[in-house]
Design a protein around this motif. Structure first.
Motif, PDB file in Angstrom:
ATOM      1  N   THR A  40       0.494  11.242  -5.812  1.00  0.00           N
ATOM      2  CA  THR A  40       1.538  10.656  -4.954  1.00  0.00           C
ATOM      3  C   THR A  40       2.942  11.074  -5.361  1.00  0.00           C
ATOM      4  OG1 THR A  40       1.662   8.769  -6.430  1.00  0.00           O
ATOM      5  CG2 THR A  40       0.142   8.580  -4.598  1.00  0.00           C
ATOM      6  N   HIS A  41       3.035  11.754  -6.513  1.00  0.00           N
ATOM      7  CA  HIS A  41       4.338  12.176  -7.058  1.00  0.00           C
ATOM      8  C   HIS A  41       5.212  10.989  -7.460  1.00  0.00           C
ATOM      9  CE1 HIS A  41       4.110  16.434  -5.147  1.00  0.00           C
ATOM     10  NE2 HIS A  41       3.025  16.086  -5.809  1.00  0.00           N
ATOM     11  N   LEU A  42       4.598   9.842  -7.592  1.00  0.00           N
ATOM     12  CA  LEU A  42       5.355   8.661  -8.035  1.00  0.00           C
ATOM     13  C   LEU A  42       5.380   8.633  -9.556  1.00  0.00           C
ATOM     14  CD1 LEU A  42       3.892   5.887  -5.702  1.00  0.00           C
ATOM     15  CD2 LEU A  42       6.093   7.039  -5.476  1.00  0.00           C
ATOM     16  N   PRO A  43       6.353   7.942 -10.156  1.00  0.00           N
ATOM     17  CA  PRO A  43       6.341   7.784 -11.613  1.00  0.00           C
ATOM     18  C   PRO A  43       5.019   7.144 -12.069  1.00  0.00           C
ATOM     19  CG  PRO A  43       8.409   7.012 -10.723  1.00  0.00           C
ATOM     20  CD  PRO A  43       7.538   7.340  -9.546  1.00  0.00           C
ATOM     21  N   ASN A  44       4.507   7.602 -13.195  1.00  0.00           N
ATOM     22  CA  ASN A  44       3.275   7.002 -13.715  1.00  0.00           C
ATOM     23  C   ASN A  44       3.612   5.889 -14.728  1.00  0.00           C
ATOM     24  OD1 ASN A  44       4.031   8.297 -16.004  1.00  0.00           O
ATOM     25  ND2 ASN A  44       2.410   9.832 -15.947  1.00  0.00           N
ATOM     26  N   ARG A  45       2.600   5.428 -15.432  1.00  0.00           N
ATOM     27  CA  ARG A  45       2.813   4.288 -16.320  1.00  0.00           C
ATOM     28  C   ARG A  45       3.837   4.599 -17.415  1.00  0.00           C
ATOM     29  NH1 ARG A  45      -0.052  -0.404 -17.956  1.00  0.00           N
ATOM     30  NH2 ARG A  45      -1.743  -0.027 -16.506  1.00  0.00           N
ATOM     31  N   THR A  46       3.790   5.834 -17.943  1.00  0.00           N
ATOM     32  CA  THR A  46       4.717   6.205 -19.026  1.00  0.00           C
ATOM     33  C   THR A  46       6.162   6.087 -18.557  1.00  0.00           C
ATOM     34  OG1 THR A  46       3.054   7.850 -19.532  1.00  0.00           O
ATOM     35  CG2 THR A  46       5.098   7.988 -20.760  1.00  0.00           C
ATOM     36  N   LEU A  47       6.428   6.734 -17.433  1.00  0.00           N
ATOM     37  CA  LEU A  47       7.804   6.716 -16.926  1.00  0.00           C
ATOM     38  C   LEU A  47       8.194   5.303 -16.501  1.00  0.00           C
ATOM     39  CD1 LEU A  47      10.268   8.357 -16.297  1.00  0.00           C
ATOM     40  CD2 LEU A  47       9.308   8.967 -14.101  1.00  0.00           C
ATOM     41  N   LEU A  48       7.207   4.603 -15.925  1.00  0.00           N
ATOM     42  CA  LEU A  48       7.495   3.235 -15.487  1.00  0.00           C
ATOM     43  C   LEU A  48       7.942   2.371 -16.672  1.00  0.00           C
ATOM     44  CD1 LEU A  48       7.315   0.997 -13.269  1.00  0.00           C
ATOM     45  CD2 LEU A  48       5.029   0.529 -14.145  1.00  0.00           C
ATOM     46  N   SER A  49       7.248   2.510 -17.807  1.00  0.00           N
ATOM     47  CA  SER A  49       7.619   1.720 -18.987  1.00  0.00           C
ATOM     48  C   SER A  49       9.068   1.971 -19.356  1.00  0.00           C
ATOM     49  CB  SER A  49       6.733   2.090 -20.171  1.00  0.00           C
ATOM     50  OG  SER A  49       5.439   1.753 -19.875  1.00  0.00           O
ATOM     51  N   LEU A  56     -10.149  11.416   2.004  1.00  0.00           N
ATOM     52  CA  LEU A  56      -9.392  10.549   2.903  1.00  0.00           C
ATOM     53  C   LEU A  56      -8.719   9.425   2.117  1.00  0.00           C
ATOM     54  CD1 LEU A  56     -10.080  10.009   6.425  1.00  0.00           C
ATOM     55  CD2 LEU A  56      -9.774   7.865   5.194  1.00  0.00           C
ATOM     56  N   GLY A  57      -9.438   8.955   1.102  1.00  0.00           N
ATOM     57  CA  GLY A  57      -8.861   7.916   0.241  1.00  0.00           C
ATOM     58  C   GLY A  57      -7.557   8.389  -0.377  1.00  0.00           C
ATOM     59  N   ASP A  58      -7.556   9.656  -0.833  1.00  0.00           N
ATOM     60  CA  ASP A  58      -6.340  10.221  -1.437  1.00  0.00           C
ATOM     61  C   ASP A  58      -5.205  10.261  -0.425  1.00  0.00           C
ATOM     62  OD1 ASP A  58      -7.610  10.491  -3.787  1.00  0.00           O
ATOM     63  OD2 ASP A  58      -7.847  12.674  -3.712  1.00  0.00           O
ATOM     64  N   LYS A  59      -5.559  10.683   0.806  1.00  0.00           N
ATOM     65  CA  LYS A  59      -4.516  10.757   1.841  1.00  0.00           C
ATOM     66  C   LYS A  59      -3.941   9.372   2.120  1.00  0.00           C
ATOM     67  CE  LYS A  59      -5.971  14.947   4.098  1.00  0.00           C
ATOM     68  NZ  LYS A  59      -6.927  15.499   5.029  1.00  0.00           N
ATOM     69  N   LEU A  60      -4.831   8.409   2.091  1.00  0.00           N
ATOM     70  CA  LEU A  60      -4.376   7.038   2.336  1.00  0.00           C
ATOM     71  C   LEU A  60      -3.404   6.611   1.230  1.00  0.00           C
ATOM     72  CD1 LEU A  60      -4.514   4.397   3.883  1.00  0.00           C
ATOM     73  CD2 LEU A  60      -6.549   3.783   2.599  1.00  0.00           C
ATOM     74  N   LEU A  61      -3.728   6.959  -0.014  1.00  0.00           N
ATOM     75  CA  LEU A  61      -2.843   6.592  -1.139  1.00  0.00           C
ATOM     76  C   LEU A  61      -1.479   7.269  -0.996  1.00  0.00           C
ATOM     77  CD1 LEU A  61      -5.353   6.769  -4.120  1.00  0.00           C
ATOM     78  CD2 LEU A  61      -4.243   4.717  -3.213  1.00  0.00           C
ATOM     79  N   ILE A  62      -1.497   8.518  -0.546  1.00  0.00           N
ATOM     80  CA  ILE A  62      -0.223   9.240  -0.365  1.00  0.00           C
ATOM     81  C   ILE A  62       0.621   8.529   0.695  1.00  0.00           C
ATOM     82  CG2 ILE A  62       0.790  11.415   0.452  1.00  0.00           C
ATOM     83  CD1 ILE A  62      -1.698  12.798  -0.850  1.00  0.00           C
ATOM     84  N   GLU A  63      -0.047   8.106   1.766  1.00  0.00           N
ATOM     85  CA  GLU A  63       0.672   7.418   2.849  1.00  0.00           C
ATOM     86  C   GLU A  63       1.206   6.068   2.355  1.00  0.00           C
ATOM     87  OE1 GLU A  63       1.817   8.331   5.488  1.00  0.00           O
ATOM     88  OE2 GLU A  63       2.280   6.473   6.572  1.00  0.00           O
ATOM     89  N   VAL A  64       0.385   5.386   1.563  1.00  0.00           N
ATOM     90  CA  VAL A  64       0.837   4.109   0.996  1.00  0.00           C
ATOM     91  C   VAL A  64       2.094   4.333   0.164  1.00  0.00           C
ATOM     92  CG1 VAL A  64       0.266   2.329  -0.727  1.00  0.00           C
ATOM     93  CG2 VAL A  64      -1.407   2.944   1.001  1.00  0.00           C
ATOM     94  N   ALA A  65       2.053   5.378  -0.675  1.00  0.00           N
ATOM     95  CA  ALA A  65       3.207   5.687  -1.525  1.00  0.00           C
ATOM     96  C   ALA A  65       4.440   5.953  -0.661  1.00  0.00           C
ATOM     97  CB  ALA A  65       2.888   6.897  -2.400  1.00  0.00           C
ATOM     98  N   ARG A  66       4.236   6.726   0.411  1.00  0.00           N
ATOM     99  CA  ARG A  66       5.377   7.072   1.283  1.00  0.00           C
ATOM    100  C   ARG A  66       5.983   5.804   1.904  1.00  0.00           C
ATOM    101  NH1 ARG A  66       6.844   7.992   6.151  1.00  0.00           N
ATOM    102  NH2 ARG A  66       4.914   7.140   7.005  1.00  0.00           N
ATOM    103  N   ARG A  67       5.093   4.930   2.378  1.00  0.00           N
ATOM    104  CA  ARG A  67       5.593   3.701   3.004  1.00  0.00           C
ATOM    105  C   ARG A  67       6.344   2.834   1.994  1.00  0.00           C
ATOM    106  NH1 ARG A  67       1.052   1.387   7.202  1.00  0.00           N
ATOM    107  NH2 ARG A  67       0.718   3.324   8.335  1.00  0.00           N
TER     108      ARG A  67
END
Ligand code: C2E
Ligand code: MG
Ligand code: MG
Length: 885
Positions: A431-440, A478-489
């Motif tokens: 999703t290109h979102l920050p992961n747990r490390t960056l989040l911390s 499809l699950g991955d695509k759904l996660l990407i869309e969730v991230a975008r939203r």
């Protein structure tokens, strides 16, 4: 002290260069001998107009002596040597004294005092002596450089003083000098001895030259000419030793030899102080040029970019790589200020960097680029190159900074790679979102910021509802695509300074900064939930999911990143439990429960190892025959402080951990030991034990069971029964079916516990070949009051008959229950109406004294013809009848 000219060490064996010298000396010696020995020349005892000839010859020798002085003393080549200074300064004295000699010859006009042979000879001897002495010293002494001018001046002053003293004595105090000539008798013995002494000094000098060739001076020309000069001076002196008349042929020959000797001495001094240094310089210059050219080629061949500047930062040189990186050619850049050609900025801030070359010059030390400089070179065509550099000062031999050299190379590719690696370390690749490390990191920063600004900071843990089903049904792609869309939203719905992070799977964390009120939170999170629940159009599929969010708020909650995340996670579970698609705010008491849970769990673990767990046994009875059919082993915890605890008080603690498996094994061992004991005592009681769902799921369940059985050889497998909860059997039908079949092969019977509560269909029951159904005690207990329960019990009994399964009714609390069970056709029962669970030690006594209750035994006959539909009536009638018994 280093030699000035260290190479080309000459030797006398250097035949070719010395041959002419040898020949010349032979010739001159032959001439001398010839003149001396040939009687013909003795007729030239008095040469006519000798004075004029003498004056010409002396003038020539004075001129050469002066030339020797000027050449040796005034050549300004670095530090001059003592040896050359001795010769050249001595020859200043020689020039002056020879001048005095020339002016004192008989026939010359008044020169302070009248001319005369004694005066002329005094000047002559003074000149010859100092010339011979200087030669001898110059050759005998080691070659020594006079670095300081005062030492040179001392030498100079010494010889000038010598000349002055000689003049002073000869002109003003001639009587104090020894007699050299007596009119009538001619030359005195002193004069003759003096000439011999000078001759000897010159001979010594000549020999020393040959001895010290290449030792005193490396220049062959110098040695050769010096040798010639000294040798010819010897001949000159010999001429004056053998002469009889001041104007004879020997005097003429001696003067000619002297001039020749001075000429060669001049050549020697010229060679050592002018010619040789000049040639050396020329060689050095040539070598310098070659080295310079080599250096240029080397610099151009180096893979790094190189720029050199002078002291004020003006560019001197750029190599090819530097030309290509800066976009400036050498010709264009040369003479330009460094900053104009080398435009450096910080990659992050875009602010100009101080050129390291200036720092290197200013601080006179090497400046090395540091990674956090993020140096970026902007070329003439505005192309950007990430670079790494080293700048060093260029110093001369004395350590003065003359300029700088800047070496740099393009690290754009390396930089991109590093950036990619560091990006990957902090981001989720899907999703290109920050992961747990960056989040911390972000949470830590946000906590600090919120503390300073006195804002609220919200940590929201979000889990998607129904995502697993989408994944299972439509596949991971499809699950991955759904996660990407969730991230975008999510990114669209939160504010720009908030953080959206994915921890993995369908878990996301929102970090909401600068929140002022909880109302704001309400609005924001409701919007997030709405966004998440909006249908998704992915790959021509319309998907519906929702999200459950748990939140916690700093500063009301802890200031530690991990705790905040854990609390938000707990709150999310609460939201899920409350029915999904909602959010729940963490409350501290919930956390306390969790902590308590952990404490209790570890206490229970301790209880297992302390053997505080034991089994109580509850009998199962055949209502018709009153035979004890078996016992159910039920676990108890003999708690040291709290007394006897029942499974409902503690077993749930272990259910989600492997501790339940350990407890199960402990129960099996306990039950098998008991079977062995009772079997040996002649009791054929089948002991049933309860198997937890988690233990049943263990892939090595059967192996484990066999191992335990093997450890209790006195306990027949047929005496053991496993009670499996209907609900856990339904969870993995195939696995449980295999277990049942295998157990039955081993002789172990299996019963379905709490049957009826899991609502198993007939189809399921067909697939579960259990021996016995244990009717859930809830139905049995309430069947007297609840018509439906009664019907259910009846239904189960009929079903068991169809499937040929045994039935045990649990929860037979009273005799009335027993009567009705018998009426319905159920013969085996377990319940408080028969006996409560009891310690193993009490079982044998209980069995010995057990007598069936006549009320349920007589009851069926009395009930013949009674239906069981009108429950209320059933109950009343049953009770009445029982009391009558
Ligand atoms: P269960 O297997 O259905 O066991 C019967 C439970 O009903 C026992 O409770 C028993 O004391 C109770 N009971 C028996 N007759 C009557 C009655 O006439 N009226 C009422 N109200 N209750 C009756 P207990 O011993 O508290 O056990 C509760 C549950 O704990 C068991 O239900 C079983 O599911 C579980 N359990 C007990 N021992 C173990 C064990 O060793 N391992 C596992 N995994 N679970 C166990
Ligand atoms: Mg049971
Ligand atoms: Mg039960």
């Amino acid at each position: 002290m280093p030699m000035i000219f260290p190479d080309n060490t000459p030797s006398i064996s250097d035949q070719t260069s010395w041959q002419p010298t040898i020949w010349l000396l032979w010739l001159l010696s032959a001439l001398f001998l010839f003149v001396w020995l040939a009687p013909y020349f003795h007729s030239f005892e008095k040469i006519a107009a000798f004075l004029t000839l003498h004056n010409i010859l002396e003038t020539l020798s004075v001129a050469f002596a002066a030339l020797i002085f000027v050449t040796g003393c005034q050549s300004n080549i670095g530090a001059r040597s003592l040896n050359i200074m001795l010769i050249s300064c001595a020859f200043l004295a020689v020039a002056l004294l020879d001048f005095g000699h020339s002016m004192s010859c008989p026939g010359m006009p008044l020169f302070v005092t009248p001319a005369g042979p004694s005066k002329a000879i005094a000047f002559w001897l003074a000149a010859r002596f100092i010339s011979a002495l200087s030669l001898l010293l110059a050759i005998a002494l080691k070659w020594k450089t006079l670095t300081f001018s005062y030492s040179r001046n001392l030498v100079f002053l010494f010889f000038v003083a010598y000349a002055v003293v000689a003049y002073w004595l000869i002109l003003l105090h001639p009587q104090s000098l020894p007699k050299t000539y007596l009119s009538g008798t001619g030359f005195t013995t002193f004069k003759i001895i003096a000439e011999y002494a000078i001759t000897l000094m010159l001979i010594a000098a000549t020999i020393l030259i040959l001895l010290f060739i290449g030792n005193r001076h490396t220049d062959n020309d110098y040695s050769r000419n010096l040798f010639k000069a000294a040798a010819i001076m010897v001949l000159s002196e010999l001429s004056f030793v053998v002469y009889s008349n001041p104007s004879d042929i020997f005097t003429l020959l001696g003067h000619c030899y002297k001039i020749l000797a001075f000429y060669f001495l001049y050549k020697a001094v010229y060679s050592a102080s002018v010619k040789s240094p000049h040639e050396k310089l020329q060689t050095l210059q040539n070598r310098g040029e070659i080295e310079m050219e080599l250096a240029q080629i080397t610099l151009s061949s180096i893979g790094d970019a190189i720029v050199t500047t002078n002291y004020d930062g003006t560019i001197l040189f750029l190599n090819r790589i530097a030309e290509s990186l800066t976009g400036w050619s050498q010709d264009e850049a040369e003479g330009k200020p460094l900053n104009e050609v080398l435009h450096l900025v910080n990659q992050m801030t875009r602010k100009p960097l101080i050129n390291p070359a200036f720092l290197a010059v200013r601080d006179n030390k090497t400046v090395i680029d540091e990674p956090n400089n993020h140096s970026l070179l902007i070329s003439r065509a505005n192309k950007e190159h990430a670079i790494e550099y080293t700048a060093s000062p260029i110093c001369n031999a004395e350590g003065y900074v003359l300029g700088s050299v800047l070496v740099f190379h393009n690290i754009s590719e390396k930089f991109q790679l590093m950036e990619q690696i560091s990006w990957q370390a902090g981001h989720d690749t899907l999703t290109h979102l920050p992961n747990r490390t960056l989040l911390s990191d972000r949470i830590s920063q946000a906590i600090a910021h919120a503390s300073r600004q006195q804002h609220l900071l919200l940590v929201c843990f979000m889990d998607l509802d129904g995502f697993k089903a989408v994944n299972d049904l439509h596949g991971h792609e499809l699950g991955d695509k759904l996660l990407i869309e969730v991230a975008r939203r999510l990114i669209n719905v939160v504010r720009s300074n908030d953080t959206v992070s994915r921890l993995g799977g369908d878990e996301f964390v929102l970090l909401l900064n600068e929140v002022n009120t909880m109302d704001e939170v309400d609005i924001l999170i409701t919007r997030v939930l709405e966004e998440m629940a909006r249908p998704y159009q992915i790959a021509q599929q319309t998907l519906k999911i929702s999200a459950s969010i748990g939140m916690t708020v700093f500063p009301f909650d802890s200031s530690d990143t991990d705790t905040l995340l854990r609390h938000a996670d707990q709150a999310m579970y609460q939201a899920k439990q409350k029915g999904r698609n909602r959010f729940h705010l963490f409350d501290a008491s919930m956390d306390l429960q969790v902590q308590e849970h952990h404490q209790l769990l570890s206490r229970l673990e301790q209880a297992v190892s302390n053997k505080e767990l034991l089994l109580h046994y509850q009998p199962k009875i055949n209502l018709k025959t009153s035979k004890v059919m078996g016992m159910e082993g039920l676990i108890r915890w003999q708690h040291p402080e709290q007394g006897l605890l029942e499974p409902l008080d503690f077993l749930h603690l272990a259910e989600d951990s492997n501790l339940i498996v350990d407890i199960g094994n402990l129960v099996l061992h306990e039950a098998l030991s008991q079977i062995a004991e009772w079997h040996a005592a002649g009791h054929d009681w089948v002991i049933s034990v309860n198997i937890a769902a988690r233990q049943l799921k263990q892939h090595d369940f059967i192996n484990n069971l066999q191992t335990i059985l093997a450890q209790h050889p006195g306990a027949p497998a047929s005496m053991l029964e496993l009670e499996i909860l209907e609900s856990s059997a339904l969870a993995d039908l195939e696995h449980v079916r295999n277990i049942i079949l295998t157990c039955q092969k081993m002789g172990i019977s299996v019963s379905l516990d709490d049957f009826g509560s899991g609502y198993s269909s007939l189809a399921y029951l067909r697939h579960l070949p259990v021996n016995t159904l244990k009717i859930d005690q809830l139905f049995v207990r309430d069947m007297l009051d609840d018509e439906e329960d009664c019907a259910l019990v009846d239904g189960i009994l009929q079903m068991a008959r169809v499937f040929k399964r045994e039935v045990v009714a649990e929860g037979m609390e009273t005799a009335a229950h027993g009567a009705l069970l018998l009426k319905l056709g159920c013969t085996v029962a377990q319940g408080y109406g028969i006996a409560r669970p009891m310690p193993a030690a009490e079982v044998a006594d209980w069995a010995a004294q057990f007598k069936p209750d006549p009320r349920w035994q007589n009851y069926p006959a009395a009930l013949v013809g009674w239906g069981h539909i009108a429950t209320e009536t059933n109950k009343v009638q049953a009770e009445l009848l029982l009391y009558k018994v």
